[in-house]
Design an enzyme around this catalytic site. Structure first.
Site, PDB file in Angstrom:
ATOM      1  CG  ASN A  21      -1.775   1.191   1.358  1.00 47.72           C
ATOM      2  OD1 ASN A  21      -1.892   1.971   0.412  1.00 47.72           O
ATOM      3  ND2 ASN A  21      -2.417   1.354   2.509  1.00 47.72           N
ATOM      4  CE  LYS A  54      -0.493   3.521   4.650  1.00 45.75           C
ATOM      5  NZ  LYS A  54      -0.548   3.731   6.082  1.00 45.75           N
ATOM      6  CG  HIS A  88      -6.286   2.245   4.915  1.00 45.31           C
ATOM      7  ND1 HIS A  88      -5.888   3.224   5.801  1.00 45.31           N
ATOM      8  CD2 HIS A  88      -5.271   1.356   4.835  1.00 45.31           C
ATOM      9  CE1 HIS A  88      -4.681   2.933   6.240  1.00 45.31           C
ATOM     10  NE2 HIS A  88      -4.271   1.805   5.663  1.00 45.31           N
ATOM     11  CD  GLU A 106      -3.338   5.885   6.494  1.00 49.04           C
ATOM     12  OE1 GLU A 106      -3.257   5.813   5.248  1.00 49.04           O
ATOM     13  OE2 GLU A 106      -2.432   5.502   7.253  1.00 49.04           O
ATOM     14  CD  GLU A 126      -4.091  -2.063   7.461  1.00 44.11           C
ATOM     15  OE1 GLU A 126      -2.953  -2.294   7.060  1.00 44.11           O
ATOM     16  OE2 GLU A 126      -4.717  -1.034   7.175  1.00 44.11           O
ATOM     17  N   GLY A 185       1.692   2.737  10.918  1.00 43.95           N
ATOM     18  CA  GLY A 185       2.630   3.835  10.688  1.00 43.95           C
ATOM     19  C   GLY A 185       3.659   4.014  11.789  1.00 43.95           C
ATOM     20  CB  SER A 224       4.227  -1.162  12.512  1.00 42.83           C
ATOM     21  OG  SER A 224       3.773   0.178  12.614  1.00 42.83           O
TER      22      SER A 224
END
Ligand code: PGA
Length: 252
Positions: free
Chosen positions: A9, A11, A95, A97, A165, A171, A213
């Site tokens: 991913n 991003k 996701h 985010e 996740e 992150g 991570s």
């Protein structure tokens, strides 16, 4: 039995098409040797067409999001059919985010259904914001799964991917990631949730991957002991560490 899968991913990276091509080429080179692992690269939309229309050994194209309508006056959105026409096979949906920008479970469920209708495999992201000692987060996780898959029948779920996740682990570094033991327990819970909703046969076709991570130095333990079929990798997919992650999954 479906192969293990590792999804890169990217991003909102990298900054330019030149860098995107370089990153794609190095990822592809690492993937080529590992037949036992399916590798998916999900670049930002403007870079998708750089890689469209070709077949790559062991590498598939993914997208990071999709809209649920197939056409219409919807500024800024991309339809499932548009992605499919570029050769995209997988799409990340829900996701955290995107959820943080206001995407609800209801929107996520529409996107999952729309992706499936266009022949794309949704990678449904779920995960708790934080953990509590009493396990209330598991209840919340089950609810998120149920609502995000609302509208799918038993026939609808075969082949989808659930990316677990935990938001608190995204992150950061391998040290902050979930432990392999914690992951194993949670994936058993997700499997049970899917069994309860869709029955064993349908639930068994769902691959569960972990994201948050994953780096070169925790990938081997997580894949060995975490009860997952692969990873959704963010920042480490932009670095040389991704090669090590692929190797760790390929060694199984
Ligand atoms: P991370 O991101 O690997 O950088 O934690 C994972 C993700 O957000 O999908």
């Amino acid at each position: 039995m479906a192969r293990n899968i590792v999804i890169a991913n990217w991003k909102m990276n990298p900054a330019s098409p030149v860098e995107a091509k370089r990153l794609f080429a190095s990822t592809r080179a690492a993937a080529r040797a590992l037949r036992s692992v399916e590798v998916v690269i999900a670049p930002p939309v403007p870079f998708l067409s750089l890689f469209a229309g070709k077949r790559y050994k062991n590498v598939r194209l993914g997208a990071q999001d999709v809209f649920w309508q197939s056409r219409g006056a919807v500024t800024g959105e991309v339809s499932p059919a548009m992605l499919a026409s570029l050769g995209v096979r997988y799409v990340i949906v829900g996701h955290s985010e995107r959820r943080a920008l206001g995407e609800s479970d209801e929107i996520v469920s529409r996107k999952v259904s729309a992706a499936l209708s266009a022949g794309l495999t949704p990678i449904l992201c779920v995960g708790e914001g934080e953990r509590d000692e009493h396990g209330a987060y598991l209840h919340a996780l089950a609810g998120q799964i149920r609502r995000s898959l609302a509208g799918l029948t038993k026939n609808g779920i075969p082949g989808i991917i659930v990316a677990y996740e935990p938001v608190w682990a995204i992150g950061k570094t391998a040290r902050d990631a979930l432990s392999a033991r914690g992951l194993h327990e949670t994936t058993l819970f997700i499997q049970k949730t899917l069994n309860d909703l869709y029955g064993r046969r349908a639930a068994d076709t769902v691959r569960i991957v972990y994201g948050g991570s994953v780096e070169a130095n925790n990938a081997a333990e997580l894949i060995r002991e975490g009860n997952v079929s692969g990873f959704l990798v963010g920042h480490a997919s932009l670095s040389r560490g991704f090669r090590e992650i692929l190797r760790a999954v390929g060694r199984l």
